[in-house]
Write an enzyme that holds these catalytic residues in place. Structure first.
Site, PDB file in Angstrom:
ATOM      1  CB  CYS A  68     -38.291  13.165  -1.480  1.00 25.08           C
ATOM      2  SG  CYS A  68     -38.798  13.685   0.237  1.00 25.08           S
ATOM      3  CD1 TRP A 418       1.283   1.210   9.372  1.00 25.24           C
ATOM      4  CD2 TRP A 418       0.604  -0.826  10.055  1.00 25.24           C
ATOM      5  NE1 TRP A 418       0.716   0.767   8.276  1.00 25.24           N
ATOM      6  CE2 TRP A 418       0.395  -0.759   8.444  1.00 25.24           C
ATOM      7  CE3 TRP A 418       0.108  -2.345  10.264  1.00 25.24           C
ATOM      8  CZ2 TRP A 418      -0.324  -1.460   7.670  1.00 25.24           C
ATOM      9  CZ3 TRP A 418      -0.371  -3.053   9.473  1.00 25.24           C
ATOM     10  CH2 TRP A 418      -0.714  -2.832   8.133  1.00 25.24           C
ATOM     11  CE1 TYR A 422      -4.631  -0.965   6.243  1.00 30.80           C
ATOM     12  CE2 TYR A 422      -5.706  -2.924   7.454  1.00 30.80           C
ATOM     13  CZ  TYR A 422      -5.570  -2.173   6.471  1.00 30.80           C
ATOM     14  OH  TYR A 422      -6.084  -2.700   5.091  1.00 30.80           O
ATOM     15  CG  ASP A 438       1.679   2.862   5.660  1.00 34.76           C
ATOM     16  OD1 ASP A 438       1.304   1.708   5.691  1.00 34.76           O
ATOM     17  OD2 ASP A 438       2.091   3.535   4.390  1.00 34.76           O
TER      18      ASP A 438
END
Length: 481
Positions: A68, A418, A422, A438
């Site tokens: 695995c 903003w 971001y 936004d």
């Protein structure tokens, strides 16, 4: 979770792939450790021990299962979400800080003593920073052994080992094979080129990722062709080019690097860019409980939050995009790359028409605000951020303190909420940013009568909610055309 023996055993018994990378199963009767979804016969309860990391299982004397391959699982999504010192440490270790700066450098970035960092990691993960880094190095070595024609001595140092002996001992300890035995048959590849397969948790919304990245491509730096995304990257030891082909169940990755010591870091940054270590089922479950988001999640299950391979590049994108369209921002960013970036000559980059690495903070910090083809107020804000990053006053790396970075950004002239949010969302891969300032998101929330307290229920996945709202707005705009 690894301390809840019964819960872990039930996950392993049902071979639940959602827990791959979240914990590891050590089988005392065989001396191997597996991922929970290993197809082998499930061992008895009394014969297993669960570990929070592959490094802890290796330190306990277990070798990786050859069936695995637990060392190739997606990373634990917990480290993307957590903002505490352990979460930050794990993101920094994955980015190769221990190899470059040692435990002292890791501790310095976190603001703690080496002893305290070691104590925190050992207490929670069962392994200290050196063991965790050694586990990462062993996996990087395996990739190079199996995918390149490099001599073993070169691979040892490319993977970050200090000596050939340390390399041989670590590979034998983790895989119960010598490097020569591991190499076996493989396809020949040129020196400096590495091909590998990146694991992905399901569901995986490929189109959503490509649409988001495709709308923001910087000419000469990145390109999309069908389901293949290619770009140039800056890495600790030099430049590199990457080609990522997104499949429904994995991502095929091809790298060309100036220095193969950057292999593990490049892979980790590609995973972060595509958000491959997210837990989409957990995210979708929370967001689907809201009547506004439920149909959006149903239409795009497994939507990811694209991050970055260069935090400063995201900061520049955010500042440039403050008051212009996405298309307009792309034009300006393309000029930045051509004027202030670094030319590249990689064959992989040339095959996609890529010519430059994006500009460094140092290059833009020295630029004249009249030479940036944008309003002078925003140009000065951009230069201010570039200077802060170049001087080390603001760090936009995976292990940065997200709240501290946001506060430092907002304190700079010309950087508002903003822009800071971001940057936090994408440069720092923050999963819980609600971009209420936004314009598109605000309109969507107002249209559906969503009050601020309602968005609190979307925690800790509000960044993903923003991605769904942006996508829904774009779909609505296309419908109205």
């Amino acid at each position: 979770m690894h301390t809840d023996h019964e819960r872990c055993y039930r996950a392993a018994e049902s071979r639940d792939a959602r827990f791959d990378g979240v914990f590891y199963v050590g089988v005392r009767t065989t001396g191997i450790y597996c991922r929970p979804s290993c197809p082998a016969v499930t061992p008895k309860r009394e014969n297993v021990t669960f570990y929070a990391s592959a490094a802890a299982a290796q330190d306990a004397g277990f070798r990786a299962c050859r069936r695995c391959r637990p060392d190739t699982t997606p990373g634990s999504p917990e480290w993307n979400v957590r903002a505490d010192a352990v979460g930050r440490a794990m993101r920094l270790i994955a980015d190769g800080v221990v190899e470059r700066e040692g435990v002292e450098g890791l501790a310095s970035r976190l603001g703690y003593s080496q002893r305290h960092v070691t104590r925190m990691l050992t207490q929670e993960l069962g392994a200290g920073p050196l063991a965790l880094a050694r586990s990462n190095r062993a996996h990087a070595a395996r990739v190079l052994i199996e995918t390149t024609e490099m001599p073993m001595s070169d691979i040892a140092f490319a993977a970050g080992f200090a000596s050939i002996r340390q390399f041989n001992d670590s590979v034998r300890h983790v895989y119960a094979l010598s490097p020569t035995e591991m190499r076996g048959r493989r396809r020949s590849t040129p020196t400096g080129r590495v091909t590998l397969r990146l694991a992905v948790r399901q569901p995986f919304h490929v189109d959503g990722l490509l649409e988001f990245l495709g709308g923001r491509l910087i000419a000469g730096v990145e390109r999309i062709d069908g389901r293949t995304y290619a770009r140039v990257m800056r890495l600790p030891h030099g430049l590199g080019a990457v080609q990522l082909t997104l499949q429904d169940d994995h991502v095929a990755c091809e790298l060309e690097l100036a220095d193969l010591r950057d292999t593990a870091v490049a892979v980790q940054r590609c995973r972060r860019l595509l958000d491959l270590d997210a837990d989409p089922l957990a995210i979708d479950e929370v967001l689907s409980a809201d009547p506004l988001l439920a149909p959006l999640v149903a239409a795009a299950p497994g939507l990811r939050l694209p991050s970055q391979v260069d935090g400063f590049e995201v900061a520049v994108r955010a500042i440039v995009g403050q008051q212009v369209s996405v298309a307009g921002a792309r034009t300006i960013l393309g000029r930045f790359a051509e004027t202030f970036g670094t030319p590249v000559t990689f064959d992989l980059a040339a095959s996609h028409g890529l010519t430059h690495a994006f500009a460094t903070p140092e290059a833009l910090a020295e630029a004249d605000d009249t030479a940036l083809s944008m309003p002078r107020s925003r140009a000065r804000a951009l230069i201010g951020v570039a200077q802060a990053v170049a001087d080390g006053k603001i760090e936009l790396d995976p292990g940065a303190d997200r709240e501290a970075v946001r506060a430092d950004l907002v304190a700079l002239p010309g950087i508002g909420p903003w822009t800071a949010d971001y940057i936090s969302m994408r440069a720092l891969a923050h999963p819980d940013v609600m971009l209420e300032t936004d314009l598109i998101i605000r309109r969507m929330l107002e249209r559906h009568g969503v009050e601020p307290e309602r968005t609190e229920r979307w925690k800790p996945w509000r960044s993903y909610a923003a991605m769904h709202l942006w996508r829904a707005s774009a779909d609505l705009e296309r419908t109205l055309r």
